[in-house]
Design a protein around this motif. Structure first.
Motif, PDB file in Angstrom:
ATOM      1  N   PHE A  13       0.808  -1.594   0.221  1.00  0.00           N
ATOM      2  CA  PHE A  13      -0.256  -0.031   0.091  1.00  0.00           C
ATOM      3  C   PHE A  13       0.643   1.359  -0.160  1.00  0.00           C
ATOM      4  N   VAL A  14       2.021   1.801   0.817  1.00  0.00           N
ATOM      5  CA  VAL A  14       2.565   2.230   0.809  1.00  0.00           C
ATOM      6  C   VAL A  14       3.321   2.326  -0.200  1.00  0.00           C
ATOM      7  N   LEU A  15       4.075   1.626  -1.104  1.00  0.00           N
ATOM      8  CA  LEU A  15       4.505   1.896  -2.921  1.00  0.00           C
ATOM      9  C   LEU A  15       3.590   2.216  -3.547  1.00  0.00           C
ATOM     10  N   SER A  16       2.036   1.706  -3.623  1.00  0.00           N
ATOM     11  CA  SER A  16       1.470   2.191  -3.930  1.00  0.00           C
ATOM     12  C   SER A  16       1.130   3.248  -4.120  1.00  0.00           C
ATOM     13  N   VAL A  17       0.614   3.880  -3.218  1.00  0.00           N
ATOM     14  CA  VAL A  17       0.956   5.392  -2.149  1.00  0.00           C
ATOM     15  C   VAL A  17       2.070   6.012  -3.523  1.00  0.00           C
ATOM     16  N   MET A  18       2.608   6.092  -3.438  1.00  0.00           N
ATOM     17  CA  MET A  18       4.019   6.764  -4.232  1.00  0.00           C
ATOM     18  C   MET A  18       3.881   6.633  -5.520  1.00  0.00           C
ATOM     19  N   ALA A  19       2.987   5.565  -6.130  1.00  0.00           N
ATOM     20  CA  ALA A  19       2.339   5.880  -7.625  1.00  0.00           C
ATOM     21  C   ALA A  19       1.097   6.850  -8.055  1.00  0.00           C
ATOM     22  N   VAL A  20       0.498   6.931  -7.160  1.00  0.00           N
ATOM     23  CA  VAL A  20      -0.348   8.208  -7.093  1.00  0.00           C
ATOM     24  C   VAL A  20      -0.076   9.046  -7.706  1.00  0.00           C
ATOM     25  N   PRO A  21       0.067   9.794  -8.494  1.00  0.00           N
ATOM     26  CA  PRO A  21       0.046  11.484  -8.707  1.00  0.00           C
ATOM     27  C   PRO A  21      -0.303  12.263  -8.080  1.00  0.00           C
ATOM     28  N   GLY A  22       0.128  13.155  -7.317  1.00  0.00           N
ATOM     29  CA  GLY A  22      -0.621  14.439  -6.552  1.00  0.00           C
ATOM     30  C   GLY A  22      -1.460  15.501  -7.018  1.00  0.00           C
ATOM     31  N   VAL A  23      -1.736  15.228  -7.846  1.00  0.00           N
ATOM     32  CA  VAL A  23      -2.797  16.115  -8.954  1.00  0.00           C
ATOM     33  C   VAL A  23      -3.773  15.458  -8.899  1.00  0.00           C
ATOM     34  N   ALA A  24      -4.075  14.349  -8.302  1.00  0.00           N
ATOM     35  CA  ALA A  24      -5.601  13.482  -8.478  1.00  0.00           C
ATOM     36  C   ALA A  24      -6.059  13.504  -7.115  1.00  0.00           C
ATOM     37  N   LEU A  25      -5.575  13.599  -5.857  1.00  0.00           N
ATOM     38  CA  LEU A  25      -5.901  14.112  -4.684  1.00  0.00           C
ATOM     39  C   LEU A  25      -6.520  15.022  -4.183  1.00  0.00           C
ATOM     40  N   LEU A  26      -6.547  16.507  -5.283  1.00  0.00           N
ATOM     41  CA  LEU A  26      -6.423  17.490  -4.643  1.00  0.00           C
ATOM     42  C   LEU A  26      -7.951  18.115  -4.178  1.00  0.00           C
ATOM     43  N   ILE A  27      -8.983  16.788  -4.749  1.00  0.00           N
ATOM     44  CA  ILE A  27     -10.306  17.344  -4.072  1.00  0.00           C
ATOM     45  C   ILE A  27     -10.414  16.216  -3.090  1.00  0.00           C
ATOM     46  N   THR A  62       1.003  22.910  -4.645  1.00  0.00           N
ATOM     47  CA  THR A  62      -0.092  22.170  -4.596  1.00  0.00           C
ATOM     48  C   THR A  62      -1.489  22.082  -3.241  1.00  0.00           C
ATOM     49  N   HIS A  63      -0.673  21.730  -2.085  1.00  0.00           N
ATOM     50  CA  HIS A  63      -1.337  21.582  -1.295  1.00  0.00           C
ATOM     51  C   HIS A  63      -1.866  22.279  -0.542  1.00  0.00           C
ATOM     52  N   PHE A  64      -0.708  23.374  -0.659  1.00  0.00           N
ATOM     53  CA  PHE A  64      -1.379  24.842  -0.298  1.00  0.00           C
ATOM     54  C   PHE A  64      -2.450  25.157  -0.318  1.00  0.00           C
ATOM     55  N   LEU A  65      -2.252  25.412  -1.686  1.00  0.00           N
ATOM     56  CA  LEU A  65      -3.459  25.686  -2.414  1.00  0.00           C
ATOM     57  C   LEU A  65      -4.913  25.614  -2.292  1.00  0.00           C
ATOM     58  N   VAL A  66      -5.131  23.957  -1.597  1.00  0.00           N
ATOM     59  CA  VAL A  66      -6.073  23.656  -2.155  1.00  0.00           C
ATOM     60  C   VAL A  66      -6.390  23.074   0.082  1.00  0.00           C
ATOM     61  N   SER A  67      -5.722  23.600   0.472  1.00  0.00           N
ATOM     62  CA  SER A  67      -5.787  23.995   1.814  1.00  0.00           C
ATOM     63  C   SER A  67      -5.576  25.585   2.672  1.00  0.00           C
ATOM     64  N   THR A  68      -5.712  26.390   2.415  1.00  0.00           N
ATOM     65  CA  THR A  68      -5.773  27.626   2.527  1.00  0.00           C
ATOM     66  C   THR A  68      -6.082  28.626   1.920  1.00  0.00           C
ATOM     67  N   GLN A  69      -7.123  29.335   2.100  1.00  0.00           N
ATOM     68  CA  GLN A  69      -7.414  30.712   1.373  1.00  0.00           C
ATOM     69  C   GLN A  69      -7.055  32.229   1.706  1.00  0.00           C
ATOM     70  N   SER A  70      -6.921  32.677   3.225  1.00  0.00           N
ATOM     71  CA  SER A  70      -7.025  33.664   3.378  1.00  0.00           C
ATOM     72  C   SER A  70      -5.133  34.098   2.863  1.00  0.00           C
ATOM     73  N   GLY A  71      -5.228  35.570   2.714  1.00  0.00           N
ATOM     74  CA  GLY A  71      -3.638  35.755   2.885  1.00  0.00           C
ATOM     75  C   GLY A  71      -2.956  35.796   3.911  1.00  0.00           C
ATOM     76  N   GLN A  72      -3.584  34.834   5.100  1.00  0.00           N
ATOM     77  CA  GLN A  72      -2.709  34.795   6.531  1.00  0.00           C
ATOM     78  C   GLN A  72      -1.866  33.515   6.387  1.00  0.00           C
ATOM     79  N   TYR A  73      -1.850  32.787   5.593  1.00  0.00           N
ATOM     80  CA  TYR A  73      -1.575  31.657   5.761  1.00  0.00           C
ATOM     81  C   TYR A  73      -0.900  30.929   3.956  1.00  0.00           C
ATOM     82  N   GLU A  74      -0.458  31.636   3.532  1.00  0.00           N
ATOM     83  CA  GLU A  74      -0.122  32.415   2.738  1.00  0.00           C
ATOM     84  C   GLU A  74       1.728  31.617   2.710  1.00  0.00           C
TER      85      GLU A  74
END
Length: 312
Positions: A144-158, A244-256
């Motif tokens: 399962f750990v190896l399979s996680v490495m094969a998943v592209p990060g973009v597929a996990l954004l939503i 990409t992670h910060f793009l979907v986990s934050t919105q306000s400028g305080q956490y940029e």
């Protein structure tokens, strides 16, 4: 035969071996004639200068004015040198409003330090468990750990955004840090290292009465310094450059962070005009911590994995 004769004979026998060993250790270019070596050194030097040229232009442009940078983008010397870009970034001028560089820098430093510490701790513990502990489903878990490495990060954004929003972690420091504390690649690196450690080391500690965690923390982990430094460099670099992670986990400028702030800056969200000196200076300053960390620990990055192990 006398002792002196024996010594001379042994010295004669060892001489060809030493000469062959020195020949094997000699650089590749030293085996070619002098003209060929000069051409090789010239090619290497030219490629090195070509690689450094963008960084030199980035550094020089930071001391140009906006019109000078727009009119002469490839000039290696500014027409009228100025430090206005640095003054704006560090809030030393009245025109620094709208460029919260210090806040971006502090957020990136906070997240990178906490994520790096978490990954070093949790990835090493998980790697040791997969390498040494015997439990049901260990092979499935490693797969399962190896399979996680094969998943592209973009597929996990939503899915990542939905999970953070459901648990109330969206637009918080916890939401920025918590999902990054464990990394599949780091677990794999540590597992491969721990499997190379001789079991005799752990068996000797177990005979002395040490438990599993004591063996891991006091015996095996100190031997893992090369792997730990490698994991530290990769984790700090990855969390510092995370976008990409910060793009979907934050919105306000305080956490940029630096990555999201620079992206909004480059897209024109913080004022009009080209502002090349300001943008390139901010990008240059954001690369310094990662470069400094790598150059400080680069000799450990490729050092042997069995340092401190039992020798036969």
């Amino acid at each position: 035969m006398t002792a002196a004769g024996t010594a001379v004979r042994d010295r004669v026998r060892r001489t060809p071996r030493r000469r062959a060993s020195r020949e094997r250790r000699a650089p590749v270019l030293s085996r070619f004639p002098l003209p060929a070596r000069l051409v090789g050194y010239a090619v290497v030097l030219g490629l090195g200068l070509l690689y450094l040229l963008p960084f030199v232009l980035q550094l020089v442009t930071g001391f140009k004015t906006d019109p000078d940078a727009a009119a002469h983008p490839l000039a290696l010397l500014p027409t009228t040198p100025t430090t206005a870009a640095y003054q704006r970034l560090f809030g030393l001028s009245r025109a620094s409003e709208g460029v919260p560089f210090l806040r971006w820098l502090s957020n990136s430093a906070l997240v990178a330090v906490l994520v790096t510490a978490g990954r070093v701790l949790f990835d090493s513990m998980a790697g040791y468990a997969l390498a040494r502990l015997r439990f049901r489903g260990r092979s499935v878990l490693f797969g399962f750990v190896l399979s996680v490495m094969a998943v592209p990060g973009v597929a996990l954004l939503i899915p990542k955004f939905l999970v953070l929003n459901t648990f109330g972690l969206f637009d918080t420091y916890t939401g920025m840090i918590l999902p990054l504390l464990v990394d599949a690649a780091g677990i794999f690196i540590m597992k491969q290292f721990f499997e190379s450690v001789p079991r005799e080391v752990e068996e000797a500690a177990r005979v002395d009465g040490a438990g599993v965690f004591r063996i891991f923390w006091s015996v095996v982990l100190p031997m893992a310094r090369p792997a730990l430094i490698t994991l530290t460099i990769l984790s700090f670099q990855g969390s510092w450059n995370e976008f990409t992670h910060f793009l979907v986990s934050t919105q306000s400028g305080q956490y940029e962070t630096l990555t999201t702030g620079l992206a909004r800056f480059v897209s024109g969200g913080l004022g009009g005009g080209t502002q090349y000196p300001l943008k390139l200076t901010a990008a240059l300053l954001s690369t310094i911590p990662v470069a400094a960390l790598f150059f400080c620990f680069q000799r450990y990055f490729v050092s042997g994995a069995n340092e401190g192990a039992v020798k036969e």
